[in-house]
Design an enzyme around this catalytic site. Structure first.
Site, PDB file in Angstrom:
ATOM      1  CG  HIS A  22     -80.861  47.794   0.334  1.00 38.86           C
ATOM      2  ND1 HIS A  22     -81.504  48.844   0.029  1.00 38.86           N
ATOM      3  CD2 HIS A  22     -80.658  47.920   1.516  1.00 38.86           C
ATOM      4  CE1 HIS A  22     -81.340  49.572   1.015  1.00 38.86           C
ATOM      5  NE2 HIS A  22     -81.011  48.944   2.105  1.00 38.86           N
ATOM      6  CD  GLU A  80     -69.686  15.564  -0.377  1.00 43.89           C
ATOM      7  OE1 GLU A  80     -69.350  14.415   0.481  1.00 43.89           O
ATOM      8  OE2 GLU A  80     -70.967  15.912  -0.833  1.00 43.89           O
ATOM      9  CD  GLU A  83     -78.382  16.620   8.060  1.00 44.37           C
ATOM     10  OE1 GLU A  83     -77.840  16.790   8.977  1.00 44.37           O
ATOM     11  OE2 GLU A  83     -78.082  16.623   6.803  1.00 44.37           O
ATOM     12  CE  LYS A  86     -71.803  10.918  14.957  1.00 41.01           C
ATOM     13  NZ  LYS A  86     -73.152  11.051  15.133  1.00 41.01           N
ATOM     14  CE  LYS A 133     -74.112  11.302   2.919  1.00 41.59           C
ATOM     15  NZ  LYS A 133     -74.063  11.087   4.138  1.00 41.59           N
ATOM     16  N   GLY A 136     -74.029  15.111  14.145  1.00 43.82           N
ATOM     17  CA  GLY A 136     -73.115  16.108  13.242  1.00 43.82           C
ATOM     18  C   GLY A 136     -73.512  17.398  13.520  1.00 43.82           C
ATOM     19  NE  ARG A 137     -79.766  17.195  12.397  1.00 43.76           N
ATOM     20  CZ  ARG A 137     -79.776  16.209  12.211  1.00 43.76           C
ATOM     21  NH1 ARG A 137     -78.684  15.350  11.433  1.00 43.76           N
ATOM     22  NH2 ARG A 137     -80.626  15.285  12.362  1.00 43.76           N
TER      23      ARG A 137
HETATM   24  O1  F6P Z   1     -74.906  13.921   4.772  1.00 42.73           O
HETATM   25  C1  F6P Z   1     -75.319  14.450   5.915  1.00 42.73           C
HETATM   26  C2  F6P Z   1     -74.231  14.341   6.790  1.00 42.73           C
HETATM   27  O2  F6P Z   1     -74.278  13.143   7.167  1.00 42.73           O
HETATM   28  C3  F6P Z   1     -74.534  15.447   7.945  1.00 42.73           C
HETATM   29  O3  F6P Z   1     -75.472  15.060   9.079  1.00 42.73           O
HETATM   30  C4  F6P Z   1     -73.145  15.502   8.735  1.00 42.73           C
HETATM   31  O4  F6P Z   1     -73.192  16.693   9.375  1.00 42.73           O
HETATM   32  C5  F6P Z   1     -72.443  15.599   7.478  1.00 42.73           C
HETATM   33  O5  F6P Z   1     -73.027  14.767   6.678  1.00 42.73           O
HETATM   34  C6  F6P Z   1     -71.029  15.127   7.405  1.00 42.73           C
HETATM   35  O6  F6P Z   1     -70.530  14.001   7.974  1.00 42.73           O
HETATM   36  P1  F6P Z   1     -69.357  13.617   8.477  1.00 42.73           P
HETATM   37  O7  F6P Z   1     -69.279  14.578   9.809  1.00 42.73           O
HETATM   38  O8  F6P Z   1     -69.595  12.201   9.075  1.00 42.73           O
HETATM   39  O9  F6P Z   1     -68.416  13.834   7.589  1.00 42.73           O
END
Ligand code: F6P
Length: 533
Positions: free
Chosen positions: A369, A200, A338, A194, A498, A252-253
């Site tokens: 199990h 990452e 979250e 987003k 972060k 995002g979620r």
């Molecule tokens: O760090 C949490 C977060 O902001 C989530 O809310 C989001 O889904 C995820 O990181 C990834 O964010 P982005 O889509 O901006 O890379």
């Protein structure tokens, strides 16, 4: 409100669940919505508790808040934004106004672009340097990963497009495994972020680009961006025609319904993806129009609040008896934790009651199990949420499915009824035990019972059903957030880590001093450095 409900919960705890069953309880303590049945009769909620919970939902303004969400009010107050993921599945196209503008033309236009693109990839009209695309790699994390990964796996029986792979972790092991064996010339990389700044994702995307550059002349032609930050994606080198944007009112979620869902659309095709949206739209209509006591998301939320806040159970297990929903617990962890894992209410005051619960789980029957021992006989009470389809996608293995269903139903029954000491003694007697040995064995083999569960049952896990199920949980989280006075749509709690990671990265790169860090951090960094040279 919690005080009165706690008193009711104490009373209910002494009474148990099984004694509540009389004529009609199962039907009365269930909700149906468009082919799905949510049975919450195996909880200690009785008519009095339900009436109190429903009254609280009214008093806390759930209906008004729900309307505010659907109509584009800035209910995400800390970020001053509307919350309109529902617009992404508003297939009827009726106007949805946010900040004075109808968002629907833009939503439908993006959906049409996604369909055109996905169809071209699937038909082979859009090719990589080495021919038709055989593999799609979605690089994203959190909401830009869990939704695509969970849904592609859930809808595998409908997948007839290129294979989809998912990379999320900064750990190089993740991308190494995902790219292993793929032909760069026939691979499409979707960079899903987003913000287009997440460390990452941007690190993994850069690694994928280097991988692609080694064997493809025009690597940019095989990259797509799924992002709100259209400019940043273009700056990163992705052709604007390959950027699928969405607005900041999609969290995002909550983003699987739009561009972030492109991998799913490529996997199952645009018609099946439309069915997925239709299922969510049907749940939206149900949520918006059904009376509270017949409203599935509302009742699921009230059951959850009852367990967390009235009964004081701090966790909740999600147990899909569906191997393909194996990533649903992880998806719901983000959605619920979250969204509602906050210590401050909307008015800025600290919460004087628990925030949302810890959510965890695994598919059945595997969990049986592993950790069900604790659920049945441990000292903690863990409300269980079972999900099961009436039929599976393998008609030739119908006997497997009957066993799956039998296990699912047996678990909720066992949790509710338990096995009394007297019953355990009779069992031991029948096995030949006598005297002290009998007594000792019986004590280990009794089950307290009275342990609550809900069961969500549906015919078959189709794209439509999956859309309904995800939207059900989204709205459940929303209602819980409203009742807790929480803003479910920000996530400030992820920021500090972060910032500190960036700080420590500089230390590990040798660009910043270690001396000013705390003793534990110094020790751990020194250990790492002693191995990394
Ligand atoms: O760090 C949490 C977060 O902001 C989530 O809310 C989001 O889904 C995820 O990181 C990834 O964010 P982005 O889509 O901006 O890379």
């Amino acid at each position: 409100m919690w005080r009165d409900l706690k008193i009711m919960a104490d009373k209910a705890g002494r009474r148990g669940i099984a004694p509540l069953f009389g004529d009609g309880r199962a039907e009365d303590f269930s909700v149906r919505a468009d082919g799905m049945l949510l049975d919450y009769s195996k909880t200690a909620i009785d008519a009095e508790a339900r009436a109190a919970l429903l009254a609280e939902a009214e008093a806390r303004g759930v209906p008004a808040r729900r309307e505010a969400m659907f109509t584009g009010a800035h209910i995400n107050q800390t970020e001053d934004r509307a919350v309109l993921h529902t617009a992404l599945r508003n297939l009827g196209g009726a106007p949805v106004i946010a900040d004075g503008e109808d968002v629907m033309p833009g939503v439908l236009d993006t959906l049409a672009r996604m369909k055109g693109f996905a169809d071209a990839v699937r038909s082979g009209a859009l090719r990589g340097a080495g021919g038709a695309i055989t593999d799609v790699v979605n690089i994203g994390i959190g909401g830009s990963h869990l939704g695509p990964e969970m849904t592609v796996r859930a809808l595998a029986p409908y997948a007839d497009g290129p294979r989809c792979h998912f990379v999320s972790n900064i750990d190089g092991a993740d991308i190494t495994a995902a790219l292993d064996g793929l032909d760069p010339a026939r691979t499409l990389i979707l960079v899903a972020s987003k913000t287009f700044t997440t460390t990452e994702t941007m690190t993994n995307a850069a690694t994928a680009r280097r991988w692609m550059e080694r064997s493809v002349d025009d690597p940019g032609a095989q990259f797509v961006a799924l992002s709100s930050a259209v400019d940043k994606a273009a700056e990163w080198g992705i052709d604007p025609a390959r950027v699928f944007g969405f607005e900041d009112w999609v969290g995002g979620r909550y983003s699987i319904w739009g561009p972030i869902g492109l991998s799913l659309m490529i996997a199952i095709g645009s018609d099946a993806f439309t069915e997925f949206l239709r299922g969510a739209e049907a749940m939206d209509i149900h949520f918006r129009t059904a009376p509270l006591d017949a409203n599935m998301p509302v009742m699921l939320a009230l059951v959850g609040l009852w367990h967390t806040h009235a009964c004081g159970y701090p966790t909740r297990a999600v147990l899909p008896y569906d191997q393909r929903l194996g990533r649903l617990p992880a998806y719901l962890q983000q959605l619920e934790m979250e969204s509602n894992g906050k210590g401050v209410a909307m008015d800025g005051c600290s919460l004087t009651y628990p925030s949302g619960p810890v959510v965890w789980g695994e598919p059945g029957t595997n969990g049986q199990h592993a950790f069900y021992q604790l659920i049945h006989q441990g000292t903690a009470v863990i409300p269980c949420e079972f999900l099961i389809a009436a039929r599976g996608h393998e008609p030739e293995l119908a006997h497997h499915h009957r066993l799956l269903v039998a296990n699912c139903l047996a678990q909720s029954k066992a949790l509710m009824r338990g096995r009394s000491l007297e019953e355990a003694r009779a069992l031991m007697r029948a096995e030949g035990y006598r005297g002290a040995a009998l007594e000792q064995q019986a004590r280990h083999r009794m089950f307290p019972g009275g342990r609550p569960s809900t069961t969500l049952i549906y015919d078959l896990l189709t794209p439509y059903r999956l859309g309904q199920i995800i939207a059900l949980y989204e709205h459940r989280v929303f209602v819980e957030g409203v009742m807790l006075g929480i803003n479910s749509f920000d996530q400030w709690g992820v920021e500090l880590g972060k910032v500190l990671a960036t700080d420590l990265q500089a230390v590990l790169d040798g660009a910043a001093p270690l001396a000013d860090k705390d003793g534990s951090t110094r020790q751990l960094v020194t250990f790492v450095q002693s191995y990394s040279g």
